[in-house]
Design a protein around this motif. Structure first.
Motif, PDB file in Angstrom:
ATOM      1  N   GLY A  11       0.743  -1.214   0.014  1.00  0.00           N
ATOM      2  CA  GLY A  11      -0.113  -0.047   0.074  1.00  0.00           C
ATOM      3  C   GLY A  11       0.780   1.390  -0.072  1.00  0.00           C
ATOM      4  O   GLY A  11       0.369   2.468   0.265  1.00  0.00           O
ATOM      5  N   VAL A  12       1.997   1.412  -0.269  1.00  0.00           N
ATOM      6  CA  VAL A  12       2.896   2.367  -0.529  1.00  0.00           C
ATOM      7  C   VAL A  12       3.054   3.013  -1.925  1.00  0.00           C
ATOM      8  O   VAL A  12       3.189   2.156  -2.687  1.00  0.00           O
ATOM      9  CB  VAL A  12       4.372   1.827  -0.150  1.00  0.00           C
ATOM     10  N   ALA A  13       2.395   4.304  -1.925  1.00  0.00           N
ATOM     11  CA  ALA A  13       2.498   4.745  -3.461  1.00  0.00           C
ATOM     12  C   ALA A  13       3.799   5.175  -3.937  1.00  0.00           C
ATOM     13  O   ALA A  13       4.721   5.674  -3.149  1.00  0.00           O
ATOM     14  CB  ALA A  13       1.514   5.952  -3.334  1.00  0.00           C
ATOM     15  N   THR A  14       4.049   4.807  -5.200  1.00  0.00           N
ATOM     16  CA  THR A  14       5.341   5.448  -5.834  1.00  0.00           C
ATOM     17  C   THR A  14       5.310   6.701  -6.796  1.00  0.00           C
ATOM     18  O   THR A  14       6.169   7.188  -7.098  1.00  0.00           O
ATOM     19  CB  THR A  14       5.824   4.259  -6.695  1.00  0.00           C
ATOM     20  N   SER A  15       4.037   7.227  -6.538  1.00  0.00           N
ATOM     21  CA  SER A  15       3.691   8.636  -7.178  1.00  0.00           C
ATOM     22  C   SER A  15       2.362   9.042  -6.526  1.00  0.00           C
ATOM     23  O   SER A  15       1.717   8.153  -6.038  1.00  0.00           O
ATOM     24  CB  SER A  15       3.544   8.256  -8.972  1.00  0.00           C
ATOM     25  N   TYR A  16       2.126  10.399  -6.854  1.00  0.00           N
ATOM     26  CA  TYR A  16       0.916  10.815  -6.439  1.00  0.00           C
ATOM     27  C   TYR A  16       0.438  12.062  -7.507  1.00  0.00           C
ATOM     28  O   TYR A  16       1.571  12.488  -8.445  1.00  0.00           O
ATOM     29  CB  TYR A  16       1.031  11.685  -4.908  1.00  0.00           C
ATOM     30  N   SER A  17      -0.772  12.429  -7.401  1.00  0.00           N
ATOM     31  CA  SER A  17      -1.141  13.545  -8.390  1.00  0.00           C
ATOM     32  C   SER A  17      -1.688  14.746  -7.754  1.00  0.00           C
ATOM     33  O   SER A  17      -2.605  14.729  -7.255  1.00  0.00           O
ATOM     34  CB  SER A  17      -2.321  12.856  -9.256  1.00  0.00           C
ATOM     35  N   ASP A  21      -3.919  16.904 -13.905  1.00  0.00           N
ATOM     36  CA  ASP A  21      -3.163  16.660 -15.177  1.00  0.00           C
ATOM     37  C   ASP A  21      -1.802  16.611 -14.840  1.00  0.00           C
ATOM     38  O   ASP A  21      -0.865  16.614 -15.551  1.00  0.00           O
ATOM     39  CB  ASP A  21      -3.462  17.819 -16.011  1.00  0.00           C
ATOM     40  N   ARG A  22      -1.404  16.225 -13.575  1.00  0.00           N
ATOM     41  CA  ARG A  22       0.008  16.220 -13.257  1.00  0.00           C
ATOM     42  C   ARG A  22       0.270  14.965 -12.121  1.00  0.00           C
ATOM     43  O   ARG A  22      -0.471  14.935 -11.262  1.00  0.00           O
ATOM     44  CB  ARG A  22       0.434  17.482 -12.501  1.00  0.00           C
ATOM     45  N   THR A  23       1.337  14.388 -12.425  1.00  0.00           N
ATOM     46  CA  THR A  23       1.609  13.254 -11.584  1.00  0.00           C
ATOM     47  C   THR A  23       3.294  13.446 -11.426  1.00  0.00           C
ATOM     48  O   THR A  23       3.985  13.715 -12.156  1.00  0.00           O
ATOM     49  CB  THR A  23       1.448  11.733 -12.534  1.00  0.00           C
ATOM     50  N   VAL A  24       3.330  13.178 -10.058  1.00  0.00           N
ATOM     51  CA  VAL A  24       5.020  13.409  -9.573  1.00  0.00           C
ATOM     52  C   VAL A  24       5.324  11.920  -8.765  1.00  0.00           C
ATOM     53  O   VAL A  24       4.598  11.269  -8.002  1.00  0.00           O
ATOM     54  CB  VAL A  24       4.840  14.397  -8.247  1.00  0.00           C
ATOM     55  N   ALA A  25       6.356  11.565  -9.141  1.00  0.00           N
ATOM     56  CA  ALA A  25       7.076  10.424  -8.739  1.00  0.00           C
ATOM     57  C   ALA A  25       7.608  10.510  -7.389  1.00  0.00           C
ATOM     58  O   ALA A  25       8.038  11.529  -7.098  1.00  0.00           O
ATOM     59  CB  ALA A  25       8.143   9.736  -9.748  1.00  0.00           C
ATOM     60  N   ALA A  26       7.234   9.397  -6.501  1.00  0.00           N
ATOM     61  CA  ALA A  26       7.871   9.615  -5.051  1.00  0.00           C
ATOM     62  C   ALA A  26       9.172   9.110  -5.333  1.00  0.00           C
ATOM     63  O   ALA A  26       9.644   8.247  -5.860  1.00  0.00           O
ATOM     64  CB  ALA A  26       7.138   8.929  -4.169  1.00  0.00           C
ATOM     65  N   SER A 107      -2.142   2.656  -5.715  1.00  0.00           N
ATOM     66  CA  SER A 107      -2.218   2.951  -7.108  1.00  0.00           C
ATOM     67  C   SER A 107      -1.553   4.294  -7.649  1.00  0.00           C
ATOM     68  O   SER A 107      -1.737   5.337  -6.753  1.00  0.00           O
ATOM     69  CB  SER A 107      -3.571   3.137  -7.752  1.00  0.00           C
ATOM     70  N   ASP A 108      -0.906   4.472  -8.719  1.00  0.00           N
ATOM     71  CA  ASP A 108      -0.237   5.878  -8.909  1.00  0.00           C
ATOM     72  C   ASP A 108      -1.217   6.984  -9.118  1.00  0.00           C
ATOM     73  O   ASP A 108      -1.030   7.901  -8.379  1.00  0.00           O
ATOM     74  CB  ASP A 108       0.761   5.711  -9.814  1.00  0.00           C
ATOM     75  N   THR A 109      -2.083   6.622  -9.947  1.00  0.00           N
ATOM     76  CA  THR A 109      -2.863   7.805 -10.249  1.00  0.00           C
ATOM     77  C   THR A 109      -4.452   7.665 -10.119  1.00  0.00           C
ATOM     78  O   THR A 109      -5.186   8.694 -10.456  1.00  0.00           O
ATOM     79  CB  THR A 109      -2.797   8.347 -11.549  1.00  0.00           C
ATOM     80  N   GLY A 110      -4.978   6.405  -9.863  1.00  0.00           N
ATOM     81  CA  GLY A 110      -6.335   5.910 -10.140  1.00  0.00           C
ATOM     82  C   GLY A 110      -7.104   6.282  -8.730  1.00  0.00           C
ATOM     83  O   GLY A 110      -6.566   7.055  -7.755  1.00  0.00           O
ATOM     84  N   PRO A 111      -8.426   6.401  -8.935  1.00  0.00           N
ATOM     85  CA  PRO A 111      -9.490   6.773  -7.837  1.00  0.00           C
ATOM     86  C   PRO A 111      -9.026   6.213  -6.375  1.00  0.00           C
ATOM     87  O   PRO A 111      -8.468   5.028  -6.352  1.00  0.00           O
ATOM     88  CB  PRO A 111     -10.699   6.443  -8.135  1.00  0.00           C
ATOM     89  N   ALA A 112      -9.204   6.804  -5.288  1.00  0.00           N
ATOM     90  CA  ALA A 112      -8.578   6.403  -4.095  1.00  0.00           C
ATOM     91  C   ALA A 112      -9.845   5.316  -3.525  1.00  0.00           C
ATOM     92  O   ALA A 112      -9.510   4.569  -2.853  1.00  0.00           O
ATOM     93  CB  ALA A 112      -8.629   7.690  -3.113  1.00  0.00           C
ATOM     94  N   ALA A 113     -11.186   5.161  -3.918  1.00  0.00           N
ATOM     95  CA  ALA A 113     -11.939   4.384  -3.164  1.00  0.00           C
ATOM     96  C   ALA A 113     -13.070   4.287  -4.063  1.00  0.00           C
ATOM     97  O   ALA A 113     -13.133   4.930  -5.084  1.00  0.00           O
ATOM     98  CB  ALA A 113     -12.510   5.389  -1.950  1.00  0.00           C
ATOM     99  N   PRO A 114     -13.799   3.141  -3.823  1.00  0.00           N
ATOM    100  CA  PRO A 114     -15.236   2.918  -4.705  1.00  0.00           C
ATOM    101  C   PRO A 114     -16.172   4.005  -4.468  1.00  0.00           C
ATOM    102  O   PRO A 114     -15.968   5.074  -3.594  1.00  0.00           O
ATOM    103  CB  PRO A 114     -15.605   1.484  -4.177  1.00  0.00           C
ATOM    104  N   THR A 115     -17.046   3.987  -5.429  1.00  0.00           N
ATOM    105  CA  THR A 115     -18.044   5.193  -5.414  1.00  0.00           C
ATOM    106  C   THR A 115     -19.359   4.859  -4.422  1.00  0.00           C
ATOM    107  O   THR A 115     -19.949   5.557  -4.276  1.00  0.00           O
ATOM    108  CB  THR A 115     -18.382   5.691  -6.668  1.00  0.00           C
ATOM    109  N   GLY A 116     -19.179   3.836  -3.772  1.00  0.00           N
ATOM    110  CA  GLY A 116     -20.242   3.327  -2.898  1.00  0.00           C
ATOM    111  C   GLY A 116     -20.045   2.309  -1.828  1.00  0.00           C
ATOM    112  O   GLY A 116     -19.099   1.576  -2.090  1.00  0.00           O
ATOM    113  N   PRO A 117     -21.032   2.136  -1.025  1.00  0.00           N
ATOM    114  CA  PRO A 117     -20.786   0.814  -0.366  1.00  0.00           C
ATOM    115  C   PRO A 117     -20.651  -0.560  -1.387  1.00  0.00           C
ATOM    116  O   PRO A 117     -21.474  -0.796  -2.175  1.00  0.00           O
ATOM    117  CB  PRO A 117     -22.151   0.520   0.414  1.00  0.00           C
TER     118      PRO A 117
END
Length: 741
Positions: A11-17, A21-26, A107-117
């Protein structure tokens, strides 16, 4: 890359947004540091390869993750357990981070969570991954053994599995309501920092006696439905004490500095030999109060606590009556080891200082023989601090009863800070669940190009999952004991937190994900048991999917007027009908300028005086004036500046504040909050982010427009306050009981 694959499995990210429109590598350094804090060897390429192979083998061979979730009341319930697990193509599945493992796959750039239960998807996924023929059973919290999950009671149960090949597993099964009930109707309330609200009975700062009076008056006379307060967590002792309520020693136990000493039943029976000392303390307390209210002094927690501690020592000499003794013994038994650890830390801090990392080596371990001996030697002090926790807990419960007796629908809204001080009681007692050498913060963004380091050690998601989230459950249960609702500061932390390696700048951190499914399940479980609401502080940059997930589970959001704009379109102020309904809507917060300061531009002048501006002051003034001008134009178009209450001019600052709150009532927001200092025209923020000793953060009493401190008694008689409350009442906001004259 092996490091990226290993990081993803923990669960450790190697990048963040920082923006869509911008992604930064950790940096690799940040990723390795986070993995190291999780107990994963990753310092060399060989270590990475070895850890990766071990992790993949572990995930491939285990039957169940440490914690799984089953939601109740969903449209897609979990399948019944009939004694055998279903066959699945997942029997031969390859490696991957299984759901419920404590950290969601990064996930480097995807959504953080599902959209509902997800409708029990975590339990479904865990069962689908089991080999055919696996035998299953559930042992409930009540000790009952079942062969099905149908109609399981909510709670944290034990799920056991036995595979045909002889492997066995045991997991925590969290059964929780999928969604918390929404508030009934429209409710308004007051937002206040308790320490800042002094009465003519306070000892130099607001206390729980003042809070009890406030709730009784606000509920009965104003028809308010709730009072939201600052975190009441126990502070780190010292001289000077850190005044921030968001950097506590313990989040589980409240701060005894808020005790109203005279309301402790034994106070009335202090021995005659000690009565003179007690009267002298009361005299000193009066002078301390007068210095704040009448002489411009700042709130001094250390001076207040010095007086209260001495008085409470005298009160403690009075023997408890049989009923009180029984109640105290019950409290000790219910709290158990957690309270013993808490009180032991405070007793040891009196001897060795308030940073346990500098104590003698043997005392740094709460389970060591040295600590056990020290506890026995200091048992009188351990009992004193245990007694303080009991007394404070009781007065908080009294304040909540006062609120409900006054007709409030909700009552007290308590605030849960993001974390705790690294040298404090919680960090000492729960070392196994904190990530050593890491601090929570925020990545660089448009508001802070250097990022932020908050100096708070994060919880380890893997250790939380292994324990069935026991520390989190106990924390929530303690807070809900005297709360009608709980505000969660930086609620996005249930999904991920920015971990900063110790000694490194905040720019060199990375995100670590938590199992939001499990964190939310525990939250809804404990809130539902308490019959309480949950309000998430979701201001600022929020990942896609987070607000939707919180909403789906019944967690209310926070909407502040000045931030509500059409950011995806015109950029203009958002009209009231476009606001979300499931939120607490306010004009400002403790970290923002009071509304009067915002309207007049005083907040720009304050930051200019302190040298905090990053642009020429003229530009800042122009931007602030344009911002306010757009909002006032919208208020005028809606006719909200008309008919100012209390006989004030429609062009006055007071009329504009009234119009702002009329606007909030036009929104569909279920909760509307009034920042109490706004009701009397206070222009000073309680906290000015980015400052330390340049500004008296967390040390200012509530004051009027001229900066003169206003007591609780004066607030109750304030024409300006009553005119603002009349606006709310005319707008249909109520809290339960019909206001009295």
């Amino acid at each position: 890359m092996p490091l990226s694959r290993l990081a993803a499995l923990y669960g450790v990210a190697t990048s963040y947004s920082p923006s869509p429109d911008r992604t930064v590598a950790a940096s690799d350094t940040a990723v390795v540091a986070a993995l190291t804090a999780l107990g994963v060897a990753a310092g060399t390429p060989a270590a990475v390869r070895g850890s990766l192979a071990a992790r993949e083998k572990e995930l491939r061979e285990r039957l169940l993750p440490p914690t799984v979730v089953c939601w109740t009341g969903t449209t897609s319930p979990a399948p019944p357990l009939t004694g055998d697990a279903p066959a699945s193509a997942a029997d031969d599945a390859g490696p991957g981070a299984a759901a419920g493992d404590g950290a969601a796959p990064a996930s480097d750039t995807g959504p953080a969570a599902p959209t509902g239960p997800p409708g029990g998807s975590l339990l479904e996924a865990a069962l689908a991954a089991l080999p055919a023929g696996t035998r299953l059973s559930v042992r409930t919290e009540q000790g009952e053994v079942r062969e099905t999950v149908e109609r399981l009671p909510t709670g944290v149960h034990v799920l056991e599995a036995a595979a045909p090949d002889g492997r066995t597993a045991r997991a925590h099964l969290v059964v929780a309501p999928a969604k918390l009930p929404a508030p009934t109707g429209r409710t308004y309330g007051l937002l206040v920092q308790v320490y800042s609200l002094l009465s003519r009975r306070s000892w130099g700062m607001g206390d729980l006696g003042d809070l009890t009076e406030l709730t009784a008056w606000a509920g009965r006379a104003l028809g308010a439905g709730f009072v939201q307060v600052n975190p009441m967590h126990a502070a780190v002792p010292g001289a000077p004490t850190d005044p921030s309520p968001y950097r506590p020693s313990s989040r589980r136990y409240p701060d005894p500095v808020y005790l109203r000493v005279e309301d402790v039943p034994e106070f009335a029976y202090v021995d005659e030999n000690d009565r003179e000392r007690l009267l002298a303390l009361l005299t000193r307390a009066r002078r301390l109060r007068e210095s704040v209210l009448d002489k411009g002094a700042l709130i001094d927690r250390d001076a207040v606590w010095e007086l209260k501690r001495e008085a409470l020592e005298l009160v403690r000499e009075v023997p408890l009556g049989p009923g009180r003794r029984a109640a105290y013994c019950d409290f000790l038994a219910e709290e158990g080891e957690a309270l013993e650890d808490h009180a032991t830390w405070y007793a040891l801090a009196e001897v060795y200082g308030s940073d346990w990392t500098r104590w003698p080596q043997g005392l740094r371990d709460p389970r060591s023989a040295e600590t056990a001996r020290a506890r026995a030697e200091l048992m009188d002090r351990v009992d004193f601090h245990s007694r303080l926790a009991w007394l404070t807990d009781a007065q908080l419960a009294t304040a909540q009863r006062s609120a409900r007796d006054a007709g409030m629908d909700v009552g007290l809204v308590h605030d849960l800070a993001v974390g705790v001080h690294p040298g404090g009681a919680d960090a000492w007692a729960q070392q196994e669940v904190f990530a050593a050498g890491m601090s929570v913060g925020a990545p660089p963004d448009a508001f802070s190009v250097q990022g932020q380091d908050w100096g708070l050690p994060p919880w380890r998601p893997d250790r939380l999952a292994e324990s069935g989230y026991a520390p989190y459950r106990r924390l929530l249960r303690a807070l809900f004991r005297y709360a009608g609702a709980l505000r969660i500061d930086h609620v996005m932390g249930l999904f991920r937190l920015w971990w900063v390696p110790q000694g490194r700048p905040a720019t060199e951190g990375t995100y670590v994900r938590y199992d939001a499914e499990a964190m939310l399940a525990i939250l809804t479980l404990e809130a539902s048991r308490a019959g309480a609401l949950v309000i998430g502080e979701d201001l600022g940059t929020v990942e896609p999917g987070v607000r939707e997930t919180l909403h789906a589970h019944g967690v209310l959001g926070t909407s502040v007027l000045w931030f509500e704009r059409d950011w995806d379109g015109t950029g203009l102020p958002l009209p009231p009908e476009s606001w979300r309904a499931d939120c607490l809507a306010t004009a400002t917060t403790h970290d923002l300028p009071p509304t009067a300061s915002r309207l007049t531009g005083d907040h720009v002048e304050l930051r200019d005086r302190l040298g905090l501006l990053t642009r020429p002051v003229g530009e800042e003034r122009a931007e602030a004036a344009a911002d306010v001008g757009e909002w006032l134009a919208l208020l005028a178009r809606l006719g909200l500046l008309q008919g100012a209450a209390g006989g004030v001019s429609e062009q006055s600052e007071e009329a504009e504040i009234q119009a702002v709150h009329r606007f909030l009532l036009r929104t569909p927001a279920r909760l509307v909050g009034v920042w109490l200092p706004d009701a009397v025209g206070d222009r000073r923020p309680q906290n000015l982010p980015g400052t330390w000793d340049q500004y008296p953060n967390w040390r200012l009493p509530v004051a009027d427009a001229e900066g003169r401190p206003v007591t609780l008694e004066e607030l109750a008689a304030s024409p300006r306050l009553h005119a603002l409350i009349e606006v709310l009442r005319e707008g249909g906001a109520t809290g339960g009981r019909e206001p009295t004259a």
